[in-house]
Scaffold this motif. Structure first.
Motif, PDB file in Angstrom:
ATOM      1  N   PHE A 129       0.612  -1.125  -0.264  1.00  0.00           N
ATOM      2  CA  PHE A 129      -0.242  -0.144   0.113  1.00  0.00           C
ATOM      3  C   PHE A 129       1.334   1.516  -0.131  1.00  0.00           C
ATOM      4  O   PHE A 129       0.496   2.293  -0.621  1.00  0.00           O
ATOM      5  N   ARG A 130       2.122   1.401   0.842  1.00  0.00           N
ATOM      6  CA  ARG A 130       2.705   2.615   0.776  1.00  0.00           C
ATOM      7  C   ARG A 130       3.400   2.743  -0.567  1.00  0.00           C
ATOM      8  O   ARG A 130       3.743   4.408  -1.131  1.00  0.00           O
ATOM      9  N   THR A 131       3.566   1.683  -1.091  1.00  0.00           N
ATOM     10  CA  THR A 131       4.187   2.368  -2.774  1.00  0.00           C
ATOM     11  C   THR A 131       3.224   2.389  -3.335  1.00  0.00           C
ATOM     12  O   THR A 131       3.649   3.655  -4.319  1.00  0.00           O
ATOM     13  N   ARG A 132       2.286   1.323  -3.324  1.00  0.00           N
ATOM     14  CA  ARG A 132       0.765   2.192  -4.592  1.00  0.00           C
ATOM     15  C   ARG A 132       0.573   3.877  -3.968  1.00  0.00           C
ATOM     16  O   ARG A 132       0.476   4.708  -5.556  1.00  0.00           O
ATOM     17  N   LEU A 137      11.743  -2.357  -2.665  1.00  0.00           N
ATOM     18  CA  LEU A 137      10.711  -1.755  -3.340  1.00  0.00           C
ATOM     19  C   LEU A 137      12.413  -1.464  -4.427  1.00  0.00           C
ATOM     20  O   LEU A 137      13.391  -0.196  -3.805  1.00  0.00           O
ATOM     21  N   TYR A 138      12.288  -1.157  -5.764  1.00  0.00           N
ATOM     22  CA  TYR A 138      13.795  -1.311  -6.171  1.00  0.00           C
ATOM     23  C   TYR A 138      12.786   0.628  -7.580  1.00  0.00           C
ATOM     24  O   TYR A 138      11.815  -0.260  -8.476  1.00  0.00           O
ATOM     25  N   MET A 139      13.738   1.030  -7.781  1.00  0.00           N
ATOM     26  CA  MET A 139      12.929   2.247  -8.725  1.00  0.00           C
ATOM     27  C   MET A 139      14.048   2.608  -9.551  1.00  0.00           C
ATOM     28  O   MET A 139      15.047   2.231  -9.451  1.00  0.00           O
ATOM     29  N   TRP A 140      13.219   2.252 -10.536  1.00  0.00           N
ATOM     30  CA  TRP A 140      14.386   2.814 -12.580  1.00  0.00           C
ATOM     31  C   TRP A 140      13.849   3.714 -13.159  1.00  0.00           C
ATOM     32  O   TRP A 140      12.475   3.869 -12.896  1.00  0.00           O
ATOM     33  N   ILE A 141      14.746   4.322 -13.789  1.00  0.00           N
ATOM     34  CA  ILE A 141      13.956   6.106 -14.077  1.00  0.00           C
ATOM     35  C   ILE A 141      15.257   5.873 -14.761  1.00  0.00           C
ATOM     36  O   ILE A 141      16.556   5.865 -15.124  1.00  0.00           O
ATOM     37  N   ALA A 142      14.219   6.139 -16.244  1.00  0.00           N
ATOM     38  CA  ALA A 142      15.003   5.937 -17.301  1.00  0.00           C
ATOM     39  C   ALA A 142      14.641   6.622 -18.225  1.00  0.00           C
ATOM     40  O   ALA A 142      13.652   7.710 -18.595  1.00  0.00           O
ATOM     41  N   ASN A 143      15.594   7.532 -18.987  1.00  0.00           N
ATOM     42  CA  ASN A 143      15.053   7.791 -20.680  1.00  0.00           C
ATOM     43  C   ASN A 143      15.312   7.344 -21.698  1.00  0.00           C
ATOM     44  O   ASN A 143      15.581   6.036 -21.912  1.00  0.00           O
ATOM     45  N   SER A 144      13.139   6.820 -21.783  1.00  0.00           N
ATOM     46  CA  SER A 144      13.065   6.023 -23.119  1.00  0.00           C
ATOM     47  C   SER A 144      13.722   5.604 -24.070  1.00  0.00           C
ATOM     48  O   SER A 144      13.980   3.902 -23.451  1.00  0.00           O
ATOM     49  N   PRO A 145      13.813   5.886 -24.736  1.00  0.00           N
ATOM     50  CA  PRO A 145      14.095   5.332 -26.434  1.00  0.00           C
ATOM     51  C   PRO A 145      16.036   5.020 -26.035  1.00  0.00           C
ATOM     52  O   PRO A 145      16.515   3.718 -26.125  1.00  0.00           O
ATOM     53  N   ILE A 170      10.335   5.191   3.272  1.00  0.00           N
ATOM     54  CA  ILE A 170       9.055   6.152   2.416  1.00  0.00           C
ATOM     55  C   ILE A 170       7.659   6.657   3.510  1.00  0.00           C
ATOM     56  O   ILE A 170       7.303   6.593   4.385  1.00  0.00           O
ATOM     57  N   HIS A 171       7.767   8.027   2.877  1.00  0.00           N
ATOM     58  CA  HIS A 171       6.578   8.545   3.667  1.00  0.00           C
ATOM     59  C   HIS A 171       5.988   9.058   2.418  1.00  0.00           C
ATOM     60  O   HIS A 171       6.297  10.329   1.917  1.00  0.00           O
ATOM     61  N   THR A 172       4.344   9.158   2.625  1.00  0.00           N
ATOM     62  CA  THR A 172       3.183   9.902   1.503  1.00  0.00           C
ATOM     63  C   THR A 172       3.004  10.959   1.770  1.00  0.00           C
ATOM     64  O   THR A 172       3.338  10.846   2.995  1.00  0.00           O
ATOM     65  N   LEU A 173       2.119  11.208   0.919  1.00  0.00           N
ATOM     66  CA  LEU A 173       1.552  12.366   1.168  1.00  0.00           C
ATOM     67  C   LEU A 173      -0.170  12.325   2.549  1.00  0.00           C
ATOM     68  O   LEU A 173      -0.139  13.261   3.045  1.00  0.00           O
ATOM     69  N   ALA A 174      -0.309  11.587   2.454  1.00  0.00           N
ATOM     70  CA  ALA A 174      -1.359  11.477   3.469  1.00  0.00           C
ATOM     71  C   ALA A 174      -1.116  11.475   4.916  1.00  0.00           C
ATOM     72  O   ALA A 174      -1.718  11.373   5.617  1.00  0.00           O
ATOM     73  N   GLU A 175       0.668  11.416   5.244  1.00  0.00           N
ATOM     74  CA  GLU A 175       0.505  10.868   6.741  1.00  0.00           C
ATOM     75  C   GLU A 175       0.629  12.501   7.610  1.00  0.00           C
ATOM     76  O   GLU A 175       0.550  13.741   7.142  1.00  0.00           O
TER      77      GLU A 175
END
Lengths: 327, 278
Positions: B69-72, B123-131, B143-148
């Protein structure tokens, strides 16, 4: 024997089993060897052992130092290809170290690390570091933004959707308020407790003071009654305040000197327990000492008390009445 | 939302003939009043950007299956904060990673933020420049979300952010590359149709303890008093690749310890348990 574990991951279990077998073979023997550096199968190991290349000993699993890719040239090339040169307005980026920490400087503690590195474990310091970095950015950026004509302040009548819904902000507000209330309540309770304690202390002091005064008054009255003093100044009690202060001051000074000589002597003779070295026992001399014998006192059988008695004797009711009427 | 389609690149609407609005007569016609001009027909107003939006960055934000849920929530928060983002359905983990490139192309996005959850914990995050461009993989922590409820700030939805970087980003090549990647991904383009014209919040990227810390603050006053809005997270760099979701490795973080190594494995735990219970 040193076993290379460079390719541990894919065939982990197999290799572990191999090693266990090898260790079992050689576990009773002692010594050390660190020559062999390649992966070897069971048979190869046995052959090597037989031929004397392999000595018995503890087999330590050593990782081959991992080589980490750091292709600086490649990265620079990639960056050069990838970067876009856009005007600042498009990207709104600023790079800056954090702003001056006004608070901690004011308090006098400056534990700033020399290279500007922040200790990630100290939560408060870390968050303040980030905060100050953001502050520095904002301070630098606001004039730039106004130069480009981008507003930062929303006008009062501009209603737009916010990132957090109003409902959520209400919840936050309620939580903050409740926290404040709890704090206030606890403060009040503490103060009340303190007050009660203080009140109790004050009460005790007042009572003690009153008792002292009463005692002083009673002794003064008695002294007057017994004729030791003929002054009636004790009745005026309160008027002596300026004089009292100096008297109190001198009293305090006297009290500070500690117990006086008489007290000291008595302490020495009677106080603080311990053997008094037989001072209360009779000795030959004290027994034989009859200097305090008064024949008249010893032989008189309840006779006249004489002038001494009359001095202390209280006159009768009628006489007192007469005296009262006269004065 | 109006029922009329707006042409992209606003200049087109001005040049072409305005569409006849048959339904407007039924409505109040408040928007049309301003547009009367010389024509009797109602013209659809051109979008505010009217051709000024040139920096066409679109970020695709989506995840794999098995996220918690946190990631979502984090993903949703990022989509809220970034009006130039697009969402997509969850990707099956059985597919290879280069499939992501195809998804990006279908959606016409040139950047991608892909969240991958492993073992329901990491949780792994990929950040990519697509082509063609570079990509990087991170481990996301804290992770702390907006809802805290501790994050009390608020900002306009879709307002453009200021980006603030630590000077340490310029000192090493991998961080310089990452900085460029972050700038292009996180900064909202000027005159983006969904963006708000005010700048009222600032993202900070700081390097501490060899990790990248992300914070989001609201600017309250002109004297730079700030309040945190959220979300906040910590990125631990694993690798930087030359291609998008693949390609030769440009940089590997020597200090990175996989969570699997740090946590004891289940069989080791069982061994310990057996030994102590003996």
């Amino acid at each position: 024997m040193v076993v290379d574990s460079g390719t541990m991951e894919p065939a982990e279990e197999q290799q572990q089993e191999q090693e266990e077998e090898e260790e079992e073979e050689e576990e009773e023997m002692l010594g050390l060897d660190s020559e062999e550096n390649s992966e070897m199968s069971d048979d190869e190991l046995q052959e090597a052992f037989a031929s004397g290349l392999l000595k018995p000993g503890m087999n330590v699993l050593v990782d081959q130092p991992k080589k980490h890719v750091n292709n600086v040239e490649g990265m620079k090339q990639c960056l050069a290809d990838f970067r876009k040169d856009l005007p600042w307005v498009e990207r709104l980026v600023l790079t800056n170290p954090p702003a001056e920490d006004v608070l901690s400087q004011a308090e006098g503690k400056v534990p700033k690390p020399a290279n500007g590195d922040v200790n990630a474990d100290d939560d408060f310091q870390r968050e303040m570091f980030f905060y100050r970095q953001a502050q520095a950015t904002v301070l630098e950026a606001l004039p730039l933004l106004s130069k480009h004509g981008i507003a930062t302040k929303r006008p009062e009548d501009y209603f737009a959707e916010m990132a957090k819904s109003d409902q959520h902000m209400q919840k936050i507000r309620k939580k903050l308020i409740s926290k404040q209330m709890i704090l206030e309540k606890s403060e009040k309770a503490k103060k009340l407790r303190e007050q009660r304690k203080f009140g109790k202390k004050v009460q005790v002091e007042v009572i003690q003071k009153r008792q002292k005064e009463k005692k002083a008054m009673m002794t003064a009255v008695k002294r007057y009654q017994k004729g030791m003093t003929d002054k009636l100044e004790f009745l005026e009690g309160d008027k002596k305040q300026p004089g009292k202060d100096s008297a109190q001051g001198s009293k305090k000074a006297a009290a500070k000197k500690g117990p006086n000589a008489k007290r000291k002597f008595k302490d020495q003779k009677f106080g603080f327990g311990g053997k008094k070295s037989g001072k209360k026992w009779n000795t030959k001399e004290s027994f034989n000492d009859v200097s305090s014998f008064r024949a008249k006192v010893a032989n008189a059988k309840g006779g006249k008390k004489g002038k001494g008695g009359k001095q202390n004797k209280r006159p009768g009711k009628s006489v007192r009445k007469k005296m009262k009427g006269r004065s | 939302m109006s029922a009329f389609k707006r042409k992209r690149g606003g200049q087109g609407a001005v040049g072409k003939k305005a569409k006849k609005a048959k339904v407007v007569a039924d409505r109040d016609g408040a928007p049309s009043e301003t547009e009367q001009g010389t024509k009797n027909e109602v013209t659809v107003p051109a979008p505010v950007s009217s051709g000024k939006w040139t920096n066409k960055e679109r970020v695709l934000i989506f995840s794999s299956r098995g996220i918690n849920f946190r990631t979502r929530h984090l993903m949703q928060d990022l989509r809220t904060m970034m009006p130039h983002s697009k969402a997509d359905t969850k990707m099956d983990r059985k597919d290879k990673l280069f499939v992501v490139n195809e998804v990006c192309e279908i959606k016409n996005c040139n950047k991608c933020l892909f969240f991958e959850a492993k073992k329901k914990q990491d949780l792994y995050m990929w950040i990519a420049n697509s082509p063609h461009g570079p990509s990087a993989k991170f481990l996301v922590q804290n992770i702390h979300t907006l809802a805290e409820l501790k994050m009390t700030g608020n900002c306009l939805k879709g307002s453009r952010p200021l980006l603030s970087f630590d000077p340490k980003f310029d000192k090493e090549p991998q961080f310089a590359l990452l900085k460029e990647l972050f700038i292009q991904t996180f900064s909202t383009p000027h005159y983006h149709p969904k963006s708000q014209p005010f700048v009222d919040h600032v993202y900070t990227f700081t390097i501490a303890d060899n990790r990248i810390w992300f914070r989001n603050y609201q600017i309250i006053e002109e004297d730079a008093s700030l309040v945190e809005i959220g979300p906040r997270f910590v990125l631990n760099l694993i690798k930087v690749f030359q291609g998008s979701f693949g390609g030769p490795t440009l940089y590997e973080n020597p200090d990175f310890k996989s969570p699997n190594m740090v946590k004891p494995s289940s069989c080791l735990l069982k061994l310990y348990a057996w030994y102590f219970c003996k």
